[in-house]
Design a protein around this motif. Structure first.
Motif, PDB file in Angstrom:
ATOM      1  N   PHE A  44       0.842  -1.196   0.000  1.00 18.78           N
ATOM      2  CA  PHE A  44       0.000   0.000   0.000  1.00 18.78           C
ATOM      3  C   PHE A  44       0.874   1.243   0.000  1.00 18.78           C
ATOM      4  CE2 PHE A  44      -2.824  -3.068   2.212  1.00 18.78           C
ATOM      5  CZ  PHE A  44      -3.797  -3.105   1.229  1.00 18.78           C
ATOM      6  N   SER A  45       0.543   2.116  -0.886  1.00 13.98           N
ATOM      7  CA  SER A  45       1.298   3.368  -0.916  1.00 13.98           C
ATOM      8  C   SER A  45       0.724   4.286   0.159  1.00 13.98           C
ATOM      9  CB  SER A  45       1.154   4.025  -2.279  1.00 13.98           C
ATOM     10  OG  SER A  45      -0.201   4.328  -2.500  1.00 13.98           O
ATOM     11  N   ARG A  46       1.589   5.054   0.748  1.00 12.48           N
ATOM     12  CA  ARG A  46       1.119   6.005   1.754  1.00 12.48           C
ATOM     13  C   ARG A  46       0.934   7.362   1.088  1.00 12.48           C
ATOM     14  NH1 ARG A  46       0.974   4.918   7.474  1.00 12.48           N
ATOM     15  NH2 ARG A  46       1.485   2.714   7.722  1.00 12.48           N
ATOM     16  N   ALA A  47      -0.225   7.538   0.545  1.00 16.35           N
ATOM     17  CA  ALA A  47      -0.516   8.811  -0.098  1.00 16.35           C
ATOM     18  C   ALA A  47      -0.774   9.846   0.979  1.00 16.35           C
ATOM     19  CB  ALA A  47      -1.723   8.665  -0.999  1.00 16.35           C
ATOM     20  N   GLY A  48      -0.967  11.062   0.581  1.00 14.96           N
ATOM     21  CA  GLY A  48      -1.198  12.142   1.536  1.00 14.96           C
ATOM     22  C   GLY A  48      -2.436  11.893   2.372  1.00 14.96           C
ATOM     23  N   THR A  49      -2.410  12.351   3.623  1.00 14.62           N
ATOM     24  CA  THR A  49      -3.566  12.133   4.487  1.00 14.62           C
ATOM     25  C   THR A  49      -4.244  13.450   4.842  1.00 14.62           C
ATOM     26  OG1 THR A  49      -2.017  12.091   6.316  1.00 14.62           O
ATOM     27  CG2 THR A  49      -2.794   9.970   5.510  1.00 14.62           C
ATOM     28  N   ALA A  50      -3.778  14.532   4.239  1.00 15.95           N
ATOM     29  CA  ALA A  50      -4.397  15.834   4.523  1.00 15.95           C
ATOM     30  C   ALA A  50      -5.866  15.808   4.094  1.00 15.95           C
ATOM     31  CB  ALA A  50      -3.646  16.926   3.772  1.00 15.95           C
ATOM     32  N   PRO A  51      -6.710  16.616   4.785  1.00 15.32           N
ATOM     33  CA  PRO A  51      -8.140  16.621   4.458  1.00 15.32           C
ATOM     34  C   PRO A  51      -8.421  16.864   2.972  1.00 15.32           C
ATOM     35  CG  PRO A  51      -7.718  17.921   6.430  1.00 15.32           C
ATOM     36  CD  PRO A  51      -6.383  17.509   5.901  1.00 15.32           C
ATOM     37  N   GLU A  52      -7.601  17.741   2.342  1.00 16.27           N
ATOM     38  CA  GLU A  52      -7.890  18.021   0.931  1.00 16.27           C
ATOM     39  C   GLU A  52      -7.600  16.805   0.050  1.00 16.27           C
ATOM     40  OE1 GLU A  52      -5.956  19.776   2.908  1.00 16.27           O
ATOM     41  OE2 GLU A  52      -4.059  20.375   2.004  1.00 16.27           O
ATOM     42  N   ASP A  53      -6.594  16.001   0.470  1.00 16.92           N
ATOM     43  CA  ASP A  53      -6.316  14.767  -0.274  1.00 16.92           C
ATOM     44  C   ASP A  53      -7.489  13.813  -0.125  1.00 16.92           C
ATOM     45  OD1 ASP A  53      -3.792  15.598  -1.067  1.00 16.92           O
ATOM     46  OD2 ASP A  53      -2.903  14.890   0.817  1.00 16.92           O
ATOM     47  N   GLN A  54      -8.004  13.748   1.105  1.00 15.33           N
ATOM     48  CA  GLN A  54      -9.123  12.870   1.394  1.00 15.33           C
ATOM     49  C   GLN A  54     -10.333  13.269   0.539  1.00 15.33           C
ATOM     50  OE1 GLN A  54      -9.240  10.198   2.922  1.00 15.33           O
ATOM     51  NE2 GLN A  54     -11.372   9.820   3.453  1.00 15.33           N
ATOM     52  N   ALA A  55     -10.608  14.559   0.488  1.00 16.04           N
ATOM     53  CA  ALA A  55     -11.747  15.042  -0.292  1.00 16.04           C
ATOM     54  C   ALA A  55     -11.556  14.715  -1.769  1.00 16.04           C
ATOM     55  CB  ALA A  55     -11.915  16.538  -0.085  1.00 16.04           C
ATOM     56  N   LYS A  56     -10.318  14.807  -2.214  1.00 15.26           N
ATOM     57  CA  LYS A  56     -10.028  14.574  -3.617  1.00 15.26           C
ATOM     58  C   LYS A  56     -10.239  13.097  -3.985  1.00 15.26           C
ATOM     59  CE  LYS A  56      -6.295  16.929  -4.540  1.00 15.26           C
ATOM     60  NZ  LYS A  56      -4.827  17.060  -4.701  1.00 15.26           N
ATOM     61  N   ARG A  57      -9.839  12.199  -3.064  1.00 13.99           N
ATOM     62  CA  ARG A  57      -9.928  10.795  -3.439  1.00 13.99           C
ATOM     63  C   ARG A  57     -11.312  10.202  -3.154  1.00 13.99           C
ATOM     64  NH1 ARG A  57      -6.826  10.107   1.407  1.00 13.99           N
ATOM     65  NH2 ARG A  57      -4.938  10.493   0.245  1.00 13.99           N
ATOM     66  N   ALA A  58     -12.135  10.939  -2.386  1.00 10.56           N
ATOM     67  CA  ALA A  58     -13.403  10.353  -1.959  1.00 10.56           C
ATOM     68  C   ALA A  58     -14.294   9.862  -3.108  1.00 10.56           C
ATOM     69  CB  ALA A  58     -14.160  11.334  -1.074  1.00 10.56           C
ATOM     70  N   PRO A  59     -14.553  10.686  -4.128  1.00  9.04           N
ATOM     71  CA  PRO A  59     -15.478  10.201  -5.156  1.00  9.04           C
ATOM     72  C   PRO A  59     -14.997   8.916  -5.826  1.00  9.04           C
ATOM     73  CG  PRO A  59     -15.077  12.549  -5.399  1.00  9.04           C
ATOM     74  CD  PRO A  59     -14.089  12.042  -4.388  1.00  9.04           C
ATOM     75  N   ARG A  60     -13.679   8.823  -6.025  1.00 10.66           N
ATOM     76  CA  ARG A  60     -13.169   7.613  -6.678  1.00 10.66           C
ATOM     77  C   ARG A  60     -13.266   6.415  -5.743  1.00 10.66           C
ATOM     78  NH1 ARG A  60      -7.537   6.495  -8.619  1.00 10.66           N
ATOM     79  NH2 ARG A  60      -8.100   4.559  -9.684  1.00 10.66           N
ATOM     80  N   ALA A  61     -12.933   6.629  -4.480  1.00  9.96           N
ATOM     81  CA  ALA A  61     -13.012   5.530  -3.510  1.00  9.96           C
ATOM     82  C   ALA A  61     -14.449   5.037  -3.384  1.00  9.96           C
ATOM     83  CB  ALA A  61     -12.490   5.993  -2.151  1.00  9.96           C
ATOM     84  N   GLU A  62     -15.386   5.959  -3.341  1.00  6.64           N
ATOM     85  CA  GLU A  62     -16.791   5.560  -3.248  1.00  6.64           C
ATOM     86  C   GLU A  62     -17.202   4.768  -4.483  1.00  6.64           C
ATOM     87  OE1 GLU A  62     -18.653   9.341  -2.743  1.00  6.64           O
ATOM     88  OE2 GLU A  62     -17.556   9.681  -0.877  1.00  6.64           O
ATOM     89  N   GLY A  63     -16.716   5.224  -5.624  1.00  9.30           N
ATOM     90  CA  GLY A  63     -17.004   4.493  -6.864  1.00  9.30           C
ATOM     91  C   GLY A  63     -16.469   3.075  -6.800  1.00  9.30           C
ATOM     92  N   LEU A  64     -15.264   2.920  -6.239  1.00 12.32           N
ATOM     93  CA  LEU A  64     -14.681   1.579  -6.110  1.00 12.32           C
ATOM     94  C   LEU A  64     -15.518   0.706  -5.182  1.00 12.32           C
ATOM     95  CD1 LEU A  64     -10.886   2.483  -5.821  1.00 12.32           C
ATOM     96  CD2 LEU A  64     -11.981   1.247  -7.708  1.00 12.32           C
ATOM     97  N   VAL A  65     -15.966   1.283  -4.081  1.00  8.53           N
ATOM     98  CA  VAL A  65     -16.784   0.504  -3.141  1.00  8.53           C
ATOM     99  C   VAL A  65     -18.043   0.010  -3.848  1.00  8.53           C
ATOM    100  CG1 VAL A  65     -18.246   0.662  -1.078  1.00  8.53           C
ATOM    101  CG2 VAL A  65     -15.930   1.597  -1.039  1.00  8.53           C
ATOM    102  N   LEU A  66     -18.697   0.905  -4.572  1.00  9.77           N
ATOM    103  CA  LEU A  66     -19.950   0.523  -5.226  1.00  9.77           C
ATOM    104  C   LEU A  66     -19.733  -0.479  -6.346  1.00  9.77           C
ATOM    105  CD1 LEU A  66     -21.840   3.934  -5.321  1.00  9.77           C
ATOM    106  CD2 LEU A  66     -22.105   2.047  -3.714  1.00  9.77           C
ATOM    107  N   ALA A  67     -18.618  -0.346  -7.052  1.00 10.21           N
ATOM    108  CA  ALA A  67     -18.419  -1.219  -8.215  1.00 10.21           C
ATOM    109  C   ALA A  67     -17.700  -2.522  -7.866  1.00 10.21           C
ATOM    110  CB  ALA A  67     -17.623  -0.475  -9.278  1.00 10.21           C
ATOM    111  N   ARG A  68     -16.799  -2.483  -6.907  1.00  2.00           N
ATOM    112  CA  ARG A  68     -15.951  -3.665  -6.664  1.00  2.00           C
ATOM    113  C   ARG A  68     -16.352  -4.402  -5.396  1.00  2.00           C
ATOM    114  NH1 ARG A  68     -11.618  -1.809  -9.837  1.00  2.00           N
ATOM    115  NH2 ARG A  68     -12.682  -0.897 -11.608  1.00  2.00           N
ATOM    116  N   CYS A  69     -16.510  -3.683  -4.314  1.00  2.09           N
ATOM    117  CA  CYS A  69     -16.820  -4.354  -3.040  1.00  2.09           C
ATOM    118  C   CYS A  69     -18.260  -4.867  -3.049  1.00  2.09           C
ATOM    119  CB  CYS A  69     -16.619  -3.404  -1.867  1.00  2.09           C
ATOM    120  SG  CYS A  69     -15.031  -2.548  -1.899  1.00  2.09           S
TER     121      CYS A  69
END
Lengths: 400, 200
Positions: free
Chosen positions: B20-45
């Motif tokens: 696992f890569s340790r990407a940034g954990t700042a709130p703005e990074d979190q906000a940026k990755r959220a839509p994609r992560a949610e998409g992954l949850v809905l499509a893959r998990c």
């Protein structure tokens, strides 16, 4: 469990081809009331009413604790838990379903339900409880379905003795573990199947049965139709639903759900600690536990006498004492044990509380069994959050 | 078999590690990755379980890593980069100190995993006889033989068949307990199923 060496896209295709056999309920996420089809083939009745849904698919739902004021938990209110959801109903129809008995036996069997029913019919009233019941109370939190208090129920199970079926097949002396598999399948072939085993001693116990009725009705689909294992006194992880395959082996079942999951440390452990495989053993017998069914948590009571009531049970032995505390566990007063006293079933209890002080109050209860085991304030932490049996707690407000 | 061995090697804590890569954990990074992560949850998990199983967990990063590793070993279709992104998202949102109820998404709009959001006009024409086969091996488990209903709704005569945009949106991205199919079925497969359902 063999893994087929399919290409990635092919395996994905197979994966989705199998998708969601028995995709739950048409519910949205969160706590909702599922409307699930009733007994196999009958979509007009509801099989799971008013349960608290933790996972919509595959359905995991618990019983609201006020239901536990009755001795028997109705089928439609009994908690629902499985790893993959129910198989297609047509696989379980009388014409398609068979029970296979194989492995270290002299005469491998393939039985229809009708043939199975030629064995003597027996009925056992028994508590069935998820190993993870109460998991939400563990701190730190542990992974898994966050069951609160209601992943348990007490029902009358009717069927045939597993012993009689094994005797019919002629079990060989080196058959030490009885392995079970149901007709349910994971969505992906890469996910291990739910295969578990119990030691032959438990399998041959005259109270261990293969049940086809629950509370006098045919076993509902969500509860394992047409046949499920009932291991009285043991946690529900041994009570395999939709049973199709019994295999006698020399060793415990292999695979994730026996060798990794449903194991509990034999010594005290701390969060984050690496636990040697040898320090883990399968979750088997239940431990002493009680719940407060009435009054309900968060309710407001009028001053005067209040009946506090609930249920208490254990794995080995009988309940001999239930106590109630109204001062956060500093002092305890005995509750009255009432109703039927059957092995494996739960015992109902009552306590008459004369409310005297207005304001917020907490009711605690704890049970003791005849093995000398008493419910602790909190249960030992373990990585999978199993076997929670801490004091039960209900908060109420007594009006002025 | 090799994968099976790996699965079995995953302990209760499941510490078999993905890189696992340790990407940034700042709130703005979190906000940026959220839509994609949610998409992954809905499509893959969601192929195997509804997202509520995820949102009720309160785990630290190590246990989220272990969980995602286990799921990948069990066949979850996540690239290393996607798995890393999911760990970051889940560990930041569903951590031990998070409130009792946390939704998967703040905005409720997961990013579709493909840029080509369905434009019904651009969808291929369907061939009913192929659709029957695709339906049988992919949809029948829930929607019943002949689409007459089962755990999922009856599709024969269902008004959604005439609401093209809604039909495609539902099949491609999922809805409620229905998983997203856009990576499992081709556009042609879906069009074939659609055409077949309309003949029923």
């Amino acid at each position: 469990m063999k893994e087929e060496p399919a290409s990635r896209s092919l395996s994905r295709r197979t994966l989705l081809g199998r998708v969601i056999q028995g995709l739950g309920v048409t519910v949205a996420l969160g706590h909702v009331i599922p409307r699930v089809q009733a007994e196999t083939g009958d979509v007009s009745k509801h099989e799971a009413d008013d349960l608290i849904v933790h996972v919509a698919r595959p359905l995991d739902a618990e019983t609201p604790v006020q239901e536990f004021a009755s001795y028997l938990t109705p089928n439609s209110r009994f908690f629902v838990r499985s790893h993959f959801g129910p198989p297609l109903a047509e696989l379980l129809s009388e014409s398609n379903w068979r029970l296979s008995v194989s492995g270290l036996v002299d005469r491998p069997l393939t039985l229809t339900l009708k043939e199975l029913k030629q064995c003597e019919e027996v009925t056992v009233t028994a508590v069935v409880q998820c190993s993870g019941n109460g998991r939400a109370a563990h701190r730190p939190k542990t992974p898994g379905v966050q069951w609160d208090r209601g992943a348990v129920g007490n029902a009358r199970w009717t069927g045939v003795r597993l012993r009689d079926v094994l005797t019919k097949a002629g079990l060989q002396t080196n058959g030490r573990h009885v392995q079970f598999q149901g007709a349910d399948r994971p969505v992906a072939t890469t996910v291990p199947r739910f295969v578990r085993s119990i030691p032959v001693e438990k399998a041959l116990h005259p109270d261990t049965i293969l049940a086809y009725q629950m509370n006098g009705r045919p076993l509902p689909l969500l509860h394992g139709a047409p046949l499920r294992v009932i291991t009285p006194g043991w946690m529900a992880n041994s009570c395999i639903k939709w049973l199709t395959d019994i295999t006698l082996n020399q060793d415990e079942a292999q695979g994730y759900y026996m060798q990794t999951a449903y194991r509990y440390p034999t010594r005290a452990v701390t969060p984050g600690e690496v636990i040697a495989v040898g320090d883990l053993k399968p979750v088997e017998a239940m431990i002493v536990k009680s719940l407060i069914a009435q009054p309900r948590d968060g309710t407001s009571l009028v001053p005067g006498p209040v009946t506090v009531q609930g249920a208490a049970w254990t794995g080995v032995g009988r309940i001999v004492k239930v106590e109630v505390s109204l001062d956060e566990g500093q002092t305890w007063e005995p509750a009255r044990l009432i109703g039927e006293d059957q092995p494996y079933a739960w015992r109902q209890w009552q306590y008459l509380w004369q409310t005297s002080i207005a304001g917020p109050r907490t009711i605690l209860c704890r049970a003791t069994d005849d093995q000398g085991q008493t419910q602790p304030k909190t249960s030992p932490w373990n990585p999978s959050g199993f076997l929670w049996n801490g004091w039960d707690r209900v908060s109420v407000t007594v009006a002025e | 078999m090799r994968r099976l061995t790996l699965v079995l090697a995953v302990s209760l804590l499941g510490l078999a590690a993905l890189p696992f890569s340790r990407a940034g954990t700042a709130p703005e990074d979190q906000a940026k990755r959220a839509p994609r992560a949610e998409g992954l949850v809905l499509a893959r998990c969601s192929v195997c379980h509804s997202p509520d199983l995820i949102t009720q967990q309160r785990l630290d990063r190590t246990r989220w890593e272990a969980t995602i590793s286990k799921m990948v070993h069990w066949g979850a279709e996540l690239s290393e980069e996607e798995a890393g992104l999911l760990v970051e998202f889940l560990a930041a949102r569903f951590h031990p100190a998070a409130p009792a109820v946390v939704a998967l998404s703040d905005v409720g709009s997961a990013e579709p995993l493909q840029a080509d959001v369905p434009q019904t006009l651009g969808m291929p024409g369907g061939v009913p006889q192929y659709g029957a086969t695709v339906f049988e091996s992919n949809c029948q488990g829930c929607h019943g033989a002949g689409a007459s209903g089962g755990f999922g709704p009856k599709l024969v005569g269902n008004p959604i068949l005439n609401a093209d945009a809604l039909f495609w949106e539902t099949v491609l991205h999922g809805r409620g307990s229905m998983p997203a199919w856009e990576h499992a079925l081709s556009r042609q497969d879906i069009a074939d199923v659609h055409a077949w359902l309309k003949t029923r």
